[in-house]
Design an enzyme around this catalytic site. Structure first.
Site, PDB file in Angstrom:
ATOM      1  N   ASP A  23      -1.592   3.673   6.256  1.00 39.77           N
ATOM      2  CA  ASP A  23      -1.136   2.632   5.333  1.00 39.77           C
ATOM      3  C   ASP A  23      -0.388   1.557   6.121  1.00 39.77           C
ATOM      4  O   ASP A  23       0.695   1.798   6.644  1.00 39.77           O
ATOM      5  CB  ASP A  23      -0.212   3.283   4.290  1.00 39.77           C
ATOM      6  CG  ASP A  23       0.429   2.259   3.376  1.00 39.77           C
ATOM      7  OD1 ASP A  23      -0.088   1.121   3.286  1.00 39.77           O
ATOM      8  OD2 ASP A  23       1.453   2.601   2.733  1.00 39.77           O
ATOM      9  N   ASN A  25       0.493  -1.605   4.894  1.00 41.59           N
ATOM     10  CA  ASN A  25       1.349  -2.545   4.167  1.00 41.59           C
ATOM     11  C   ASN A  25       2.341  -1.863   3.216  1.00 41.59           C
ATOM     12  O   ASN A  25       2.889  -2.492   2.320  1.00 41.59           O
ATOM     13  CB  ASN A  25       0.490  -3.579   3.412  1.00 41.59           C
ATOM     14  CG  ASN A  25      -0.352  -2.938   2.328  1.00 41.59           C
ATOM     15  OD1 ASN A  25      -0.337  -1.713   2.177  1.00 41.59           O
ATOM     16  ND2 ASN A  25      -1.080  -3.744   1.576  1.00 41.59           N
ATOM     17  N   ASP A  27       2.268   0.492   0.746  1.00 38.96           N
ATOM     18  CA  ASP A  27       2.151   0.802  -0.682  1.00 38.96           C
ATOM     19  C   ASP A  27       1.659   2.233  -0.916  1.00 38.96           C
ATOM     20  O   ASP A  27       1.324   2.600  -2.038  1.00 38.96           O
ATOM     21  CB  ASP A  27       1.221  -0.206  -1.390  1.00 38.96           C
ATOM     22  CG  ASP A  27      -0.206  -0.143  -0.859  1.00 38.96           C
ATOM     23  OD1 ASP A  27      -0.455   0.635   0.094  1.00 38.96           O
ATOM     24  OD2 ASP A  27      -1.065  -0.870  -1.393  1.00 38.96           O
ATOM     25  N   ASP A  31      -5.300   1.513   4.444  1.00 34.74           N
ATOM     26  CA  ASP A  31      -5.935   0.202   4.311  1.00 34.74           C
ATOM     27  C   ASP A  31      -6.419  -0.307   5.665  1.00 34.74           C
ATOM     28  O   ASP A  31      -6.223   0.341   6.701  1.00 34.74           O
ATOM     29  CB  ASP A  31      -4.942  -0.790   3.684  1.00 34.74           C
ATOM     30  CG  ASP A  31      -3.612  -0.780   4.428  1.00 34.74           C
ATOM     31  OD1 ASP A  31      -3.621  -0.842   5.668  1.00 34.74           O
ATOM     32  OD2 ASP A  31      -2.556  -0.667   3.761  1.00 34.74           O
ATOM     33  N   ASP A 100     -20.971   2.011   4.767  1.00 32.41           N
ATOM     34  CA  ASP A 100     -21.619   2.951   3.870  1.00 32.41           C
ATOM     35  C   ASP A 100     -22.444   2.149   2.870  1.00 32.41           C
ATOM     36  O   ASP A 100     -21.930   1.210   2.245  1.00 32.41           O
ATOM     37  CB  ASP A 100     -20.545   3.760   3.129  1.00 32.41           C
ATOM     38  CG  ASP A 100     -20.953   5.195   2.929  1.00 32.41           C
ATOM     39  OD1 ASP A 100     -22.059   5.409   2.393  1.00 32.41           O
ATOM     40  OD2 ASP A 100     -20.177   6.091   3.281  1.00 32.41           O
ATOM     41  N   ASP A 196     -26.110   6.456   1.687  1.00 30.03           N
ATOM     42  CA  ASP A 196     -25.710   7.526   0.773  1.00 30.03           C
ATOM     43  C   ASP A 196     -26.900   8.089  -0.012  1.00 30.03           C
ATOM     44  O   ASP A 196     -27.698   7.322  -0.562  1.00 30.03           O
ATOM     45  CB  ASP A 196     -24.688   6.934  -0.213  1.00 30.03           C
ATOM     46  CG  ASP A 196     -23.996   7.974  -1.049  1.00 30.03           C
ATOM     47  OD1 ASP A 196     -23.274   8.804  -0.477  1.00 30.03           O
ATOM     48  OD2 ASP A 196     -24.181   7.958  -2.288  1.00 30.03           O
ATOM     49  N   GLU A 250     -28.098   9.811   4.673  1.00 35.22           N
ATOM     50  CA  GLU A 250     -27.576  11.097   4.233  1.00 35.22           C
ATOM     51  C   GLU A 250     -28.699  11.777   3.464  1.00 35.22           C
ATOM     52  O   GLU A 250     -29.239  11.194   2.521  1.00 35.22           O
ATOM     53  CB  GLU A 250     -26.355  10.915   3.328  1.00 35.22           C
ATOM     54  CG  GLU A 250     -25.699  12.238   2.986  1.00 35.22           C
ATOM     55  CD  GLU A 250     -24.954  12.244   1.655  1.00 35.22           C
ATOM     56  OE1 GLU A 250     -24.075  13.076   1.472  1.00 35.22           O
ATOM     57  OE2 GLU A 250     -25.284  11.402   0.779  1.00 35.22           O
ATOM     58  N   HIS A 322     -15.977  13.782   4.554  1.00 36.87           N
ATOM     59  CA  HIS A 322     -15.116  13.681   3.384  1.00 36.87           C
ATOM     60  C   HIS A 322     -15.618  14.525   2.207  1.00 36.87           C
ATOM     61  O   HIS A 322     -15.006  14.519   1.149  1.00 36.87           O
ATOM     62  CB  HIS A 322     -15.063  12.215   2.960  1.00 36.87           C
ATOM     63  CG  HIS A 322     -16.423  11.723   2.556  1.00 36.87           C
ATOM     64  ND1 HIS A 322     -17.455  11.595   3.475  1.00 36.87           N
ATOM     65  CD2 HIS A 322     -16.935  11.390   1.354  1.00 36.87           C
ATOM     66  CE1 HIS A 322     -18.549  11.194   2.837  1.00 36.87           C
ATOM     67  NE2 HIS A 322     -18.247  11.060   1.545  1.00 36.87           N
ATOM     68  N   ASP A 323     -16.747  15.211   2.372  1.00 34.17           N
ATOM     69  CA  ASP A 323     -17.315  16.004   1.273  1.00 34.17           C
ATOM     70  C   ASP A 323     -17.117  17.506   1.430  1.00 34.17           C
ATOM     71  O   ASP A 323     -17.622  18.284   0.621  1.00 34.17           O
ATOM     72  CB  ASP A 323     -18.824  15.743   1.155  1.00 34.17           C
ATOM     73  CG  ASP A 323     -19.115  14.388   0.535  1.00 34.17           C
ATOM     74  OD1 ASP A 323     -18.264  13.868  -0.213  1.00 34.17           O
ATOM     75  OD2 ASP A 323     -20.199  13.838   0.812  1.00 34.17           O
TER      76      ASP A 323
HETATM   77  C1  NOJ Z   1     -22.465  11.501  -1.042  1.00 34.43           C
HETATM   78  C2  NOJ Z   1     -21.073  11.071  -0.711  1.00 34.43           C
HETATM   79  O1  NOJ Z   1     -20.780  11.444   0.609  1.00 34.43           O
HETATM   80  C3  NOJ Z   1     -20.165  11.695  -1.731  1.00 34.43           C
HETATM   81  O2  NOJ Z   1     -18.807  11.536  -1.399  1.00 34.43           O
HETATM   82  C4  NOJ Z   1     -20.479  11.096  -3.076  1.00 34.43           C
HETATM   83  O3  NOJ Z   1     -19.746  11.760  -4.080  1.00 34.43           O
HETATM   84  C5  NOJ Z   1     -21.966  11.210  -3.409  1.00 34.43           C
HETATM   85  N1  NOJ Z   1     -22.817  10.928  -2.306  1.00 34.43           N
HETATM   86  C6  NOJ Z   1     -22.326  10.247  -4.500  1.00 34.43           C
HETATM   87  O4  NOJ Z   1     -22.276   8.927  -4.023  1.00 34.43           O
HETATM   88 CA    CA Z   2      -1.674   0.061   1.902  1.00 35.85          CA
END
Ligand code: NOJ
Ligand code: CA
Length: 556
Positions: A23, A25, A27, A31, A100, A196, A250, A322-323
């Site tokens: 972060d 700034n 908040d 970012d 992405d 994606d 992906e 992140h999944d």
């Molecule tokens: C794959 C992404 O990595 C995931 O985070 C997302 O929920 C789904 N696609 C839908 O966009």
């Molecule tokens: Ca921020």
């Protein structure tokens, strides 16, 4: 003439999920100001490319994957000028940047959807998939795949969350919009895209009902690698070709055979694809069944992709994103934090392909265990909790979420041991993992044998040898349940990688072809016990490895 696209083969990517990175700034939300300040850090890992998860305006029903404007930056993260600043600075430092591209769906708050809802006779009416009657499909993230829209008086398809209506890619106007989006970012100077759920964008005509009994999996054949997918992909490839932009798809649940159609021959439309097989070594779909981690499954999946793409296509290499929950908590051991965190670096950074490191993986961040489902933010974690195993008591349902939640990879990055882990100066948007005083970047910068410094050493070694970049892969000791060992070789140069997934000492049986050969130790995660550079003769039987030990040997 634009530079060749082949840079991706020698690249090491770092994935930034910006909301939790830094972060800048004050908040409480990560970012692009924070990213700007940390670009030198990213480069210092040996990273040469960055993949940004969606940075666009979004109501955050699925944290950025529900886009309400493709050609802008979410105000939480900055603006287009700040993005351009980050992009230029990354380039100056020698890092490419990919965005992405999420084109299977938009947010329901996107202007196109707002217009489309209004009726059948406006220009956006066929931008989405509308039906008077839903079929029996389920969505991946939230209940049934259809939602009734009062205004339009019809149902719309959403393969993911309710606020993520699927675009109708059969409509040429939609494909033109996608091309405009590609050009917008390419003209700004980005180097490519991570695309994606790209194998889902063409749906079978008529959207037939699922016949099997398993929701999602049994209906996927109607939208995975759909009838027009390669035509549409060719259109997008044409635009990317003009800029030599790298495209990485992906491919949820993709197989080698279908991936090769995107990666080779006349239908080539992608440079690499993320496959999912090795993610099922424990917990993909934990909400149905949780499998305890089995190394055999991981080895089998990784070897399959290594062997079957050899000489044909280029692999992506990843253990985290992140999944998924944090890999150290899954395939490693929180009790053997440093050892298993370093071993998990070596085990995949020497495979053949392009590695991706997810923010925090390089310091061994671990899963978070929140006290109640209300504290979780992710739509799929909530959906899983409220939809499956409802007869189990609350505690065991919550335990499943601890094991499977995507939120474990979305806690703020742990920079130092000050308040809020140095991520922000105010309480962050989402809980910091309480272990930040022990696990953070600052501490690991100072320790020569830390996970962080081990990532750097692995990347340096990888880059130092054409055999480690381009050499052929062979798996060894494949029946050994607790050790993963493989070699990489090119023009007589051979490297042997040995990784233990066990918390006690174990014998390693030297593969026959290496017995009696000269070996030189290039890398170890037990620097206090073994001397790097040491030369020895490979024993005729075996030798003992330490708990979660990783060794890289040069054999000659
Ligand atoms: C794959 C992404 O990595 C995931 O985070 C997302 O929920 C789904 N696609 C839908 O966009
Ligand atoms: Ca921020």
């Amino acid at each position: 003439m634009t530079e060749s696209r082949d840079w991706y083969k020698t690249a090491v990517f770092y994935q930034i999920w910006v909301r939790s990175f830094c972060d800048g700034n004050g908040d409480g939300i990560g970012d692009l100001y924070g990213v700007y300040d940390r670009l030198e850090y990213v480069r210092s890992l040996g990273v040469t490319a960055i993949w940004f998860n969606p940075l666009y305006p979004s109501p955050n029903a699925d944290y950025g994957y529900d886009i309400s404007d493709y050609c802008d930056i979410h105000p939480d993260y900055g603006d287009l000028a700040q993005f351009k600043k980050v992009l230029d600075r990354a380039h100056e430092l020698g890092m490419k940047v990919i965005m992405d591209l999420v084109i299977n769906h938009t947010s329901d708050e996107h202007k196109w959807f707002q217009e489309s809802r209004k009726g059948k006779d406006n220009p956006y009416s066929d931008y989405y998939i509308w039906r008077d009657k839903p079929n029996n499909w389920s969505s991946v993230l939230e209940g049934k795949a259809w939602e009734y829209d009062e205004l339009r008086g019809q149902y719309y398809l959403h393969l993911f969350a309710r606020k993520q209506p699927d675009l109708n890619m059969d409509n040429p106007a939609v494909r033109e919009e996608v091309k405009k989006v590609l050009r917008f970012w390419l003209d700004m100077g980005v180097d490519g895209f991570r695309e994606d759920v790209i194998n889902f964008i063409s749906k079978k005509e008529g959207l037939p009902n699922r016949i099997g009994v398993i929701p999602i999996l049994d209906e996927m054949k109607y939208y995975k690698d759909g009838p027009h997918i390669h035509e549409y992909m060719a259109e997008f490839r044409e635009v990317c070709n003009e800029y030599n932009a790298v495209q990485i798809g992906e491919g949820p649940m993709t197989t080698v055979v279908s991936a090769l159609k995107y990666l080779t021959g006349r239908s080539k439309s992608l440079d690499m694809m993320f496959s999912f097989d090795h993610m099922t070594a424990d917990c993909l779909f934990t909400e149905y069944v949780h499998l305890p981690f089995k190394l055999a499954r991981l080895k089998k999946a990784l070897s399959k992709w290594q062997y079957q793409l050899e000489g044909k296509a280029w692999n992506t290499l990843y253990l985290e994103n992140h999944d998924h929950p944090r890999v150290l908590s899954r395939y490693g051991s929180e009790r053997h934090h440093r050892e298993s965190g370093t071993m998990l670096a070596a085990v995949y950074l020497f495979l053949k392909g392009t590695p991706f490191i997810y923010q925090g993986q390089e310091i061994g961040m671990t899963n978070i265990r929140l006290m109640s489902i209300e504290q979780y933010k992710d739509v799929s974690s909530k959906n899983n909790y409220y939809s499956y195993h409802l007869k189990d008591d609350e505690q065991s349902r919550l335990r499943r979420i601890h094991l499977s939640s995507r939120d474990s990879s979305r806690t703020p990055m742990q920079w130092d041991d000050s308040d809020y882990a140095g991520f922000s100066t105010v309480p962050p948007w989402f809980g910091v993992n309480p272990n930040y005083r022990a696990i953070n970047v600052k501490k690991q910068e100072a320790e020569s044998d830390s996970i962080l410094n081990f990532y750097r050493a692995c990347i340096r070694l990888r880059n130092s040898s054409p055999a480690l970049l381009y050499g052929e892969y062979r798996e060894h000791n494949s029946k050994e349940p607790n050790i993963y060992s493989y070699s990489r070789s090119l023009d007589g140069e051979v490297y042997l990688i040995i990784c233990s997934f066990f918390m006690e000492r174990l014998p390693y049986i030297v593969p026959k072809q290496f017995r009696g050969m000269k070996a030189r130790l290039l890398l170890t995660n037990y620097p206090a016990k073994r001397e790097t550079g040491m030369e020895f003769e490979m024993p005729h039987t075996g030798f003992r490895v330490y708990p979660y030990e990783a060794l890289v040997l040069r054999i000659s």
